[in-house]
Scaffold this motif. Structure first.
Motif, PDB file in Angstrom:
ATOM      1  N   THR A  68      -1.500   5.393  -9.788  1.00  0.00           N
ATOM      2  CA  THR A  68      -0.575   6.394  -9.283  1.00  0.00           C
ATOM      3  C   THR A  68       0.421   5.712  -8.369  1.00  0.00           C
ATOM      4  O   THR A  68       0.112   4.700  -7.752  1.00  0.00           O
ATOM      5  N   GLY A  69       1.611   6.230  -8.299  1.00  0.00           N
ATOM      6  CA  GLY A  69       2.650   5.647  -7.482  1.00  0.00           C
ATOM      7  C   GLY A  69       3.978   5.737  -8.199  1.00  0.00           C
ATOM      8  O   GLY A  69       4.160   6.528  -9.120  1.00  0.00           O
ATOM      9  N   SER A  70       4.916   4.894  -7.805  1.00  0.00           N
ATOM     10  CA  SER A  70       6.239   4.918  -8.406  1.00  0.00           C
ATOM     11  C   SER A  70       7.014   3.691  -7.953  1.00  0.00           C
ATOM     12  O   SER A  70       6.442   2.754  -7.422  1.00  0.00           O
ATOM     13  N   VAL A 104       5.906   7.331  -4.485  1.00  0.00           N
ATOM     14  CA  VAL A 104       5.091   6.430  -3.665  1.00  0.00           C
ATOM     15  C   VAL A 104       4.443   7.223  -2.530  1.00  0.00           C
ATOM     16  O   VAL A 104       3.234   7.118  -2.277  1.00  0.00           O
ATOM     17  N   ALA A 140       1.696   9.680  -3.811  1.00  0.00           N
ATOM     18  CA  ALA A 140       0.444   8.985  -4.123  1.00  0.00           C
ATOM     19  C   ALA A 140      -0.322   8.652  -2.842  1.00  0.00           C
ATOM     20  O   ALA A 140      -1.543   8.839  -2.773  1.00  0.00           O
ATOM     21  N   LEU A 141       0.387   8.171  -1.845  1.00  0.00           N
ATOM     22  CA  LEU A 141      -0.252   7.845  -0.570  1.00  0.00           C
ATOM     23  C   LEU A 141      -0.872   9.086   0.071  1.00  0.00           C
ATOM     24  O   LEU A 141      -2.010   9.050   0.552  1.00  0.00           O
ATOM     25  N   MET A 164      -3.335   2.804  -6.136  1.00  0.00           N
ATOM     26  CA  MET A 164      -1.951   3.139  -5.822  1.00  0.00           C
ATOM     27  C   MET A 164      -1.097   1.890  -5.975  1.00  0.00           C
ATOM     28  O   MET A 164      -1.465   0.814  -5.519  1.00  0.00           O
ATOM     29  N   ALA A 173       3.201   0.445  -6.033  1.00  0.00           N
ATOM     30  CA  ALA A 173       4.627   0.676  -5.803  1.00  0.00           C
ATOM     31  C   ALA A 173       5.347  -0.567  -6.289  1.00  0.00           C
ATOM     32  O   ALA A 173       4.857  -1.677  -6.131  1.00  0.00           O
TER      33      ALA A 173
END
Length: 80
Positions: free
Chosen positions: A23-25, A42, A45-46, A65, A67
């Motif tokens: 997960t993230g971006s 981001v 997800a955090l 996670m 990024a």
């Protein structure tokens, strides 16, 4: 940061030994990307991983996670 330019935000262990869910971006925002482009993923997800930890929730699969930079790789000369 690894060789691809990814920053890993840690691993949240699951109940079973299965491949993780990522997960993230991306950190950067591209023109016309919309109001949730880039850093929103981001931060989301955090926040989700922090909330899961605070509530003692343990998912079936581990969650990692990530990024990264430059969503639109350099061969495309940036995103549009």
């Amino acid at each position: 940061m690894d060789g691809r330019g990814w920053v890993k935000g840690g691993r949240y262990e699951g109940m079973e030994d299965l491949p993780p869910v990522l997960t993230g971006s991306h950190f950067d925002t591209v023109p016309m990307g919309g109001k949730f482009d880039g850093l929103a993923g981001v931060m989301t997800a955090l926040e989700v991983l922090t909330s899961m930890h605070e509530q003692g929730y343990k998912p079936k699969r581990p969650i990692e996670m990530i990024a990264f930079i430059n969503e639109e790789a350099s061969q495309f000369l940036g995103g549009h």
